[in-house]
Design a protein around this motif. Structure first.
Motif, short mmCIF file in Angstrom:
data_model
loop_
_atom_site.label_atom_id
_atom_site.label_comp_id
_atom_site.label_asym_id
_atom_site.label_seq_id
_atom_site.Cartn_x
_atom_site.Cartn_y
_atom_site.Cartn_z
N LYS A 1 13.12 -21.31 16.51
CA LYS A 1 12.35 -21.19 18.19
C LYS A 1 13.11 -20.45 19.07
CE LYS A 1 9.28 -24.58 18.61
NZ LYS A 1 7.98 -24.00 18.64
N PRO A 2 13.43 -19.29 20.20
CA PRO A 2 14.37 -19.19 20.62
C PRO A 2 15.14 -19.53 21.10
CG PRO A 2 12.08 -18.78 21.60
CD PRO A 2 12.12 -19.39 20.78
N VAL A 3 16.17 -19.32 21.25
CA VAL A 3 17.73 -20.04 21.55
C VAL A 3 18.14 -19.11 22.69
CG1 VAL A 3 20.12 -21.14 21.39
CG2 VAL A 3 18.20 -20.84 19.18
N ILE A 4 18.93 -19.82 24.04
CA ILE A 4 19.33 -18.86 25.34
C ILE A 4 20.67 -20.13 25.16
CG2 ILE A 4 16.95 -18.80 25.77
CD1 ILE A 4 18.06 -20.71 27.99
N ILE A 5 21.45 -19.35 26.16
CA ILE A 5 22.46 -19.29 26.65
C ILE A 5 22.76 -19.61 28.13
CG2 ILE A 5 23.89 -18.52 24.75
CD1 ILE A 5 24.51 -15.86 27.13
#
Length: 470
Positions: free
Chosen positions: A314-318
Motif C-alpha cells: 500500500k502507498p505510505v504517507i507522512i
C-alpha cells in the motif's frame, strides 16, 4: 498575482478556551480527555487605508507536535502558546506592506530559528504561523468580499514560486484550476480505545450520541474509516479483526486508512503488520479496502528509511514527519507517495504540496503522488470550517473527521454563538442532543455554505467569552 494586495498587519490577538471530550481519544502515546483550543484574530490594513479583521482556530493537542514523554500535557500546551506568541511578535515586527503570502515567506525562516532556539521542532514551530496566516487571509477575503475559493483561484494571497524546485511552474494557472465540490466524504476515526460494539463498553456516556463504531455507522452512514494501530502486531491484528467483523457487514464498498502514529521503528515492522493482515482470511476485505498507510515509522527515523522495495503493498504517507516546507520532497525520494494536509501545519504548506503532486504526476504521466486530509480533532466553528474549505478546494474527496465524535459539538459554547453558526451554515450543522453539531448524512458533509465571504465562516465565535492568551 500582480494584483495581489499588499497589506500591513496592524493587530494580532490570541485567545483560548477549554474543550472537554465526551469520549477519550487515544492516538499514539496519549489518551486525550481535554485540551484548550486556540483562537487568533488579526487586523490588516489595505493600501487604501481600510482595514478588516480575520480569525482562525485550532486545538492545542498534546503529544502530537512534540512526543517527548518527559513533558506533561500542560508543558505541551505552553509550547503551543509560546510559538503563537513568537509568531505574533514576528508578524507585528515589520510594518512594511506585503502580500498575505509575502508575510508568511518573510518571517518563515526567522520564526523557525527563533523557535529552534527555545528547543521547539519545526512541526511545533509551524503551529503559530499556521493560525496567523489563516486569520490574515480571512481578513483579506472579507476586505475584498470574496470567498476562500474565489480568493485562492485569483491568487489574492500572492502565492509565487518562492522555492527554486518549482522552476517555471505556473502557480496562477494551478490555483485557477482548483474547484470546490458541494460535499465531501467523512472518514471516521477509530481510536485505540474506541469501542467497536456495545459489548466493548464498560459504561456508557448516555448522551444519546453514538459511542461505538456500530452506532456511528448506523447514525451517520460512514463509508470511509481511519483505523489506528499501536505497533504491537498481535494486538493490532486482533483489533483489526474486531473492526473488520463490523465493517464487512456493510452491503456496499467501504474504504480505510491505517494510521501507525509513529509506533514502528522501521519498515520491517510495518511489513510484518501488512503481511499479518494479508495472511488472515478474516481481514481480506479490510486489506482490499485500505487506501494508504499513514506515518507508521517514528519521525526521527522515517526519512532515514527507504520504503522502496519494502513490499508493504500500500502507498505510505507522512504526517508527523512533515515538519518543514521541503519534507515531502525528501520523503518522495525515500519511497513515500503522499503527505497529509492539516490546517495546524499551515495551509500554504498544503498548497505547495498539492502543487508538487500536480507537477510530479504530470511529469510522470500517472497519478502516483497524492495528499490526504487528516484531522487533529478540529472543532465545530472556525477550525473545522477552514479545514474543510481547504481540503475541498485541493480536490481531496474524503477527510478524516473526529472532532465531532469525541467532543459534544458546540454544546459547551454560548447559545448565541451556536445559533449564529447554525443560521449561517444550515447545511453544515444541525441541532440535536442539546447542542449544535456537525451534520453528517450518508457519510457525507455538505459544504455549500462555506463559499461565503471570508475564509469559510459567515459567523464568528464569541471572543468575549474566551480567555486572553497571556
Amino acid at each position: 498575482m500582480a494584483d495581489a494586495p499588499r497589506l500591513v498587519i496592524r493587530a494580532i490577538e490570541l485567545y483560548e478556551r477549554p474543550v472537554v471530550l465526551r469520549l477519550p481519544f487515544r492516538f499514539g502515546v496519549v489518551t486525550l480527555r481535554e485540551s484548550p483550543q486556540a483562537f487568533v484574530r488579526a487586523r490588516v490594513e489595505l493600501p487604501d487605508g481600510t482595514s478588516a479583521w480575520g480569525a482562525a482556530a485550532e486545538m492545542m493537542a498534546p503529544k502530537w507536535f512534540d512526543k517527548n514523554l518527559q513533558l506533561s500535557n500542560e508543558d505541551n500546551f505552553e509550547q503551543l502558546r509560546s510559538v503563537l506568541r513568537l509568531a505574533r511578535d514576528a508578524y507585528l515586527s515589520d510594518a512594511t506592506p506585503a502580500t498575505a503570502f509575502g508575510h508568511f515567506a518573510r518571517h518563515h525562516d526567522r520564526h523557525l530559528a527563533a523557535a529552534a532556539a527555545q528547543g521547539f521542532n519545526p512541526l511545533l514551530a509551524g503551529y503559530g504561523p499556521a493560525l496567523l496566516d489563516r486569520a490574515v487571509l480571512d481578513a483579506l477575503c472579507r476586505s475584498q468580499h470574496l470567498s476562500f475559493a474565489q480568493a485562492l483561484q485569483a491568487n489574492l494571497a500572492g502565492i509565487g514560486a518562492a522555492r527554486a524546485e518549482f522552476g517555471e511552474f505556473d502557480f496562477d494557472a494551478f490555483l485557477a484550476g482548483l474547484q470546490p465540490s458541494a460535499s465531501i466524504e467523512a472518514r471516521h476515526t477509530v481510536g485505540m480505545v474506541d469501542a467497536i460494539t456495545p459489548a466493548d463498553l464498560t459504561q456508557r456516556v448516555n448522551d444519546g450520541l453514538p459511542e461505538t463504531l456500530e452506532e456511528v455507522i448506523a447514525a451517520w452512514g460512514h463509508r470511509y474509516f481511519k483505523l489506528k494501530v499501536g505497533g504491537t502486531i498481535d494486538a493490532d491484528l486482533a483489533r483489526l479483526r474486531s473492526i473488520a467483523a463490523v465493517l464487512d457487514r456493510l452491503p456496499h464498498p467501504y474504504f480505510a486508512s491505517l494510521d501507525g502514529n509513529e509506533q514502528y521503528t522501521d519498515a520491517e515492522g510495518v511489513a510484518q503488520l501488512a503481511a499479518g493482515i494479508r495472511s488472515q482470511p478474516a481481514l481480506a476485505r479490510l486489506w482490499d479496502s485500505i487506501l494508504f498507510i499513514e506515518q507508521p515509522i517514528a519521525r526521527r527515523l522515517a526519512l532515514d528509511t527507504d520504503l522502496r522495495g519494502a513490499g508493504l503493498g500500500k502507498p505510505v504517507i507522512i504526517d508527523e514527519s512533515d515538519g518543514t516546507l521541503d519534507t515531502f520532497v525528501q520523503a518522495r525520494a525515500r519511497g513515500y507517495a503522499g503527505v497529509s494536509s492539516k490546517t495546524c501545519k499551515g495551509f500554504y504548506k498544503s498548497l505547495l504540496n498539492a502543487a508538487r503532486c500536480a507537477r510530479w504526476n504530470a511529469e510522470g504521466g500517472a497519478t502516483r503522488y497524492f495528499m490526504s486530509a487528516e484531522d487533529l480533532t478540529t472543532q465545530a466553528g472556525l477550525s473545522v470550517q477552514q479545514d474543510l474549505a481547504l481540503v475541498n478546494l485541493l480536490g481531496i474527496t474524503h477527510v478524516e473527521r473526529n472532532g465531532h465524535y469525541y467532543v459534544n459539538g458546540m454544546a459547551a459554547q454560548p447559545p448565541a454563538e451556536q445559533d449564529a453558526f447554525l443560521v449561517a451554515h444550515p447545511d453544515l450543522y444541525e441541532r440535536s442532543h442539546g447542542g449544535v453539531r456537525l451534520r453528517i448524512a450518508g457519510g457525507r458533509i455538505a459544504l455549500g455554505s462555506l463559499q461565503c465571504e471570508g475564509f469559510a465562516a459567515a459567523a464568528l465565535p464569541d471572543f468575549g467569552a474566551m480567555s486572553r492568551l497571556a
